[in-house]
Design a protein around this motif. Structure first.
Motif, PDB file in Angstrom:
ATOM      1  N   ASN A 183      78.622  57.661  46.454  1.00  0.00           N
ATOM      2  CA  ASN A 183      77.838  58.015  47.636  1.00  0.00           C
ATOM      3  C   ASN A 183      76.621  58.868  47.310  1.00  0.00           C
ATOM      4  O   ASN A 183      75.993  59.432  48.206  1.00  0.00           O
ATOM      5  CB  ASN A 183      78.723  58.756  48.654  1.00  0.00           C
ATOM      6  N   CYS A 184      76.308  58.982  46.016  1.00  0.00           N
ATOM      7  CA  CYS A 184      75.146  59.768  45.607  1.00  0.00           C
ATOM      8  C   CYS A 184      73.906  58.882  45.529  1.00  0.00           C
ATOM      9  O   CYS A 184      73.978  57.703  45.187  1.00  0.00           O
ATOM     10  CB  CYS A 184      75.399  60.409  44.239  1.00  0.00           C
ATOM     11  N   ARG A 185      72.771  59.478  45.793  1.00  0.00           N
ATOM     12  CA  ARG A 185      71.508  58.733  45.735  1.00  0.00           C
ATOM     13  C   ARG A 185      70.437  59.597  45.066  1.00  0.00           C
ATOM     14  O   ARG A 185      70.488  60.837  45.104  1.00  0.00           O
ATOM     15  CB  ARG A 185      71.031  58.354  47.145  1.00  0.00           C
ATOM     16  N   GLU A 240      64.280  64.252  37.602  1.00  0.00           N
ATOM     17  CA  GLU A 240      64.117  62.813  37.853  1.00  0.00           C
ATOM     18  C   GLU A 240      63.693  62.487  39.276  1.00  0.00           C
ATOM     19  O   GLU A 240      63.268  61.362  39.558  1.00  0.00           O
ATOM     20  CB  GLU A 240      65.430  62.077  37.540  1.00  0.00           C
ATOM     21  N   GLY A 241      63.816  63.443  40.193  1.00  0.00           N
ATOM     22  CA  GLY A 241      63.471  63.172  41.581  1.00  0.00           C
ATOM     23  C   GLY A 241      64.262  64.045  42.528  1.00  0.00           C
ATOM     24  O   GLY A 241      64.527  65.215  42.238  1.00  0.00           O
ATOM     25  N   TYR A 242      64.672  63.463  43.654  1.00  0.00           N
ATOM     26  CA  TYR A 242      65.406  64.211  44.673  1.00  0.00           C
ATOM     27  C   TYR A 242      66.812  63.637  44.773  1.00  0.00           C
ATOM     28  O   TYR A 242      67.011  62.457  45.080  1.00  0.00           O
ATOM     29  CB  TYR A 242      64.709  64.112  46.032  1.00  0.00           C
ATOM     30  N   PHE A 243      67.828  64.500  44.509  1.00  0.00           N
ATOM     31  CA  PHE A 243      69.229  64.068  44.560  1.00  0.00           C
ATOM     32  C   PHE A 243      69.837  64.477  45.891  1.00  0.00           C
ATOM     33  O   PHE A 243      69.618  65.584  46.387  1.00  0.00           O
ATOM     34  CB  PHE A 243      70.025  64.716  43.418  1.00  0.00           C
ATOM     35  N   TYR A 244      70.644  63.553  46.461  1.00  0.00           N
ATOM     36  CA  TYR A 244      71.341  63.887  47.704  1.00  0.00           C
ATOM     37  C   TYR A 244      72.592  63.032  47.848  1.00  0.00           C
ATOM     38  O   TYR A 244      72.759  62.014  47.174  1.00  0.00           O
ATOM     39  CB  TYR A 244      70.421  63.686  48.923  1.00  0.00           C
ATOM     40  N   ASN A 245      73.491  63.481  48.749  1.00  0.00           N
ATOM     41  CA  ASN A 245      74.702  62.721  49.080  1.00  0.00           C
ATOM     42  C   ASN A 245      74.525  62.056  50.429  1.00  0.00           C
ATOM     43  O   ASN A 245      74.041  62.678  51.377  1.00  0.00           O
ATOM     44  CB  ASN A 245      75.929  63.643  49.148  1.00  0.00           C
TER      45      ASN A 245
END
Length: 456
Positions: A183-185, A240-245
Motif C-alpha cells: 500500500n506504499c506509493r 527519490e521523491g515523495y513517499f506516502y501510504n
C-alpha cells in the motif's frame, strides 16, 4: 543408484526449484533429455555420469554483500583490557561469518549486542532505540528480506523508515515494514509542495480540476494543493521523491520472538566459483558457487552437474574466504580438493578456529599447504583473546613479576615496557587477540619470517 535418482541429485545441485515437473526422454542409449515444466533443460549421459550442457538457468547465487545492512557488534558486558572490542559484519551473515565476527569481538552470539548499525544507508548509533532493541539474528533476517526485494521496494522501505524516524523503531518493526509495502506509493522526482500538487493534479486526484481548461490551470496554486495533499497523506519527502501510504492498514507478521520465515543456512569457510572451460574470459563466464567444506562425492557431483568430468575441465571464476588473505590461496580449480581438505580440518577445530585464524593472519598465510601445516602445529602458539593491545600484554607480564604501588601504575608506560623488555618474544597482535609463539623449535616458513619483520 538408478538414473532418475541421480538426475534429481544433479538437478538439485543446479538449484532447480522443488515443485517443478521433471520429465525425461531417452534419445539414445544411455542418454536422457531432461525437461523442466515441459521445456528442455539438459541431457544426462548415464555412461559418463555427467550433464552434457551444464545448464545454469536456475543457479542464482549472489554472495557479494550488497551492504543493505551492516553493523558493529560487541559483548554486552565484557571489557577486554581497558576497552570494549567491536567487530564489523555485513548481513545477511552465514553461520561462520557470524561466528567469526563474534570471535573478533571476543564474545558469543548470545552475549553480542549491537553497537551501531546501518540500514539502507541510514546509520543508527548505540544511543538509539533500534540498536538497543535489535538482535543480530533480526538484523540478518531483515537483510535477507531486503536482498530479495526489487530496487523499487527497497526505495519504498527506505521511505517508510524515513516516515517513521521519529518513532522508536526496532529491527522487529522494520521486518514488519518489509511485509507492508503493497500500500506504499512514491511520487518520483517530486522535491517540494508545488511539484507534489502538480503530480496529484496530473494523476486526477483533484476532482474539481478534472475538466479545467489550460487557462484556468494557469492560475492554480499547486503549492496549496501540495500542502493539502501532504496534510492528508502524512507522507515524507525523500531523495527519490515523495513517499506516502494509501491506507493505514498494517500487518504484524513478526511477533518479536519467532521469525516468520526460515533463514538460509550455509556453514561455509571458503566459497569457490567454478565454470566449465570455454573460450571466453573467466570473468564473463556464468559459474556455480561451491561452499566448502563439503564431502568429496558431493564436490565431484557439482563438477558433473556443470558438464565437467573433473576439476581440470573447469575454470576458477571467484573465491571467498572468512579468513583474511586466504581468498588468494587458490589459483585453479585443480586446487579445490586441497582447499576442501583445509576447510574440513578447520571445521573439526570447532572453537579453536579463532586460534588458527589468528596464526594464519599473523604469518600472512595465503598458501593452502602452509595453512594445513600450521593447522598441525597450532600447539606451538598461544592465543590470548583478552589482550587488545601490546600494553595489555605488558601489564599482565609485569603483574606476574612484581607488584607496583597503585599510584605508580597510573603513570607506568606499559607500551614502552613491552617494547623494551619483551621485544625478543614472538608476539603478534591480531583481530582475534594476542598470539604468542610458545614453541620456538617450530621452524618458520619464509612467509612467517616476512611476518616476523612486522611483529612487535
Amino acid at each position: 543408484m538408478n538414473v532418475s535418482e541421480r538426475t534429481k541429485e544433479l538437478l538439485a545441485l543446479l538449484c532447480v526449484p522443488e515443485g517443478k515437473t521433471i520429465t525425461g526422454e531417452q534419445t539414445e542409449k544411455g542418454r536422457i533429455d531432461i525437461s523442466v515444466d515441459g521445456e528442455y533443460f539438459d541431457t544426462y549421459d548415464a555412461g559418463r555420469d555427467v550433464m552434457l550442457a551444464g545448464n545454469l538457468k536456475y543457479v542464482r547465487q549472489y554472495y557479494d554483500s550488497q551492504g543493505y545492512v551492516t553493523a558493529a557488534i560487541a559483548d554486552k558486558e565484557k571489557l577486554c583490557g581497558d576497552q570494549r572490542v567491536t567487530a564489523e559484519i555485513s548481513f545477511p551473515a552465514a553461520e561462520n561469518e557470524l561466528a567469526d565476527a563474534c570471535q573478533r569481538a571476543r564474545t558469543t552470539s548470545d552475549r553480542a549486542g549491537v553497537v551501531w548499525c546501518e540500514i539502507l544507508g541510514v546509520k543508527y548509533t548505540k544511543s538509539e532505540h533500534l540498536t538497543e532493541h535489535s538482535t543480530i539474528e533480526e538484523l540478518s533476517f531483515l537483510a535477507e528480506r531486503l536482498d530479495k526485494m526489487t530496487d523499487e521496494d527497497r526505495i519504498m522501505c527506505k521511505g517508510y523508515m524515513e516516515k517513521c524516524k521519529e518513532e522508536d523503531l526496532s529491527a522487529a518493526q522494520l521486518i514488519n515494514i518489509t511485509y507492508n509495502l503493497e500500500n506504499c506509493r512514491m511520487a518520483y522526482n517530486v522535491a517540494g509542495f508545488e511539484e507534489l500538487g502538480e503530480f496529484f493534479v496530473e494523476q486526477g486526484y483533484i476532482p474539481e480540476l478534472h475538466d479545467a481548461s489550460p487557462q484556468v490551470l494557469e492560475f492554480i496554486d499547486y503549492g496549496k494543493i501540495g500542502r493539502k495533499i501532504h496534510s492528508e497523506k502524512q507522507g515524507v519527502f525523500v531523495d527519490e521523491g515523495y513517499f506516502y501510504n494509501e491506507t493505514d492498514e498494517f500487518r504484524t507478521v513478526y511477533d518479536g520472538s519467532t521469525l516468520p520465515e526460515k533463514t538460509k543456512s550455509d556453514p561455509y569457510i571458503f566459497r569457490v566459483k567454478a565454470a566449465r572451460c570455454t573460450s571466453e574470459l573467466a570473468e564473463n563466464i556464468d559459474g556455480i558457487w561451491i561452499s566448502l567444506p563439503t564431502d568429496s562425492e558431493r564436490l565431484r557431483a557439482v563438477f558433473r552437474a556443470i558438464g565437467a568430468e573433473s576439476p581440470s575441465e573447469c575454470v576458477l571464476c571467484g573465491v571467498q574466504s572468512i579468513i583474511p588473505n586466504m581468498q588468494y590461496c587458490i589459483e585453479s580449480t585443480e586446487q579445490i580438493e586441497l582447499l576442501n581438505s583445509l576447510a574440513q580440518a578447520m571445521q573439526r577445530l570447532g572453537d579453536e578456529q579463532s586460534k588458527l585464524k589468528a596464526i594464519l593472519t599473523a604469518v600472512n598465510c595465503h598458501d593452502i599447504s602452509q595453512a594445513l601445516m600450521l593447522c598441525e602445529h597450532m600447539d606451538c602458539f598461544g592465543l590470548y583473546a583478552d589482550f587488545v593491545t601490546y600494553a595489555d600484554y605488558g601489564k599482565s607480564v609485569l603483574a606476574s613479576e612484581v607488584t607496583l604501588p597503585e599510584d605508580m601504575l597510573q603513570y607506568f608506560d606499559f607500551e614502552k615496557y613491552t617494547r623494551d623488555r619483551l621485544c625478543d618474544e614472538h608476539i603478534y597482535m591480531t583481530e582475534y587477540g594476542l598470539l604468542k609463539q610458545t614453541d620456538m623449535s617450530f621452524i618458520p616458513t619464509p612467509e612467517q619470517e616476512d611476518a616476523e619483520e612486522q611483529e612487535f
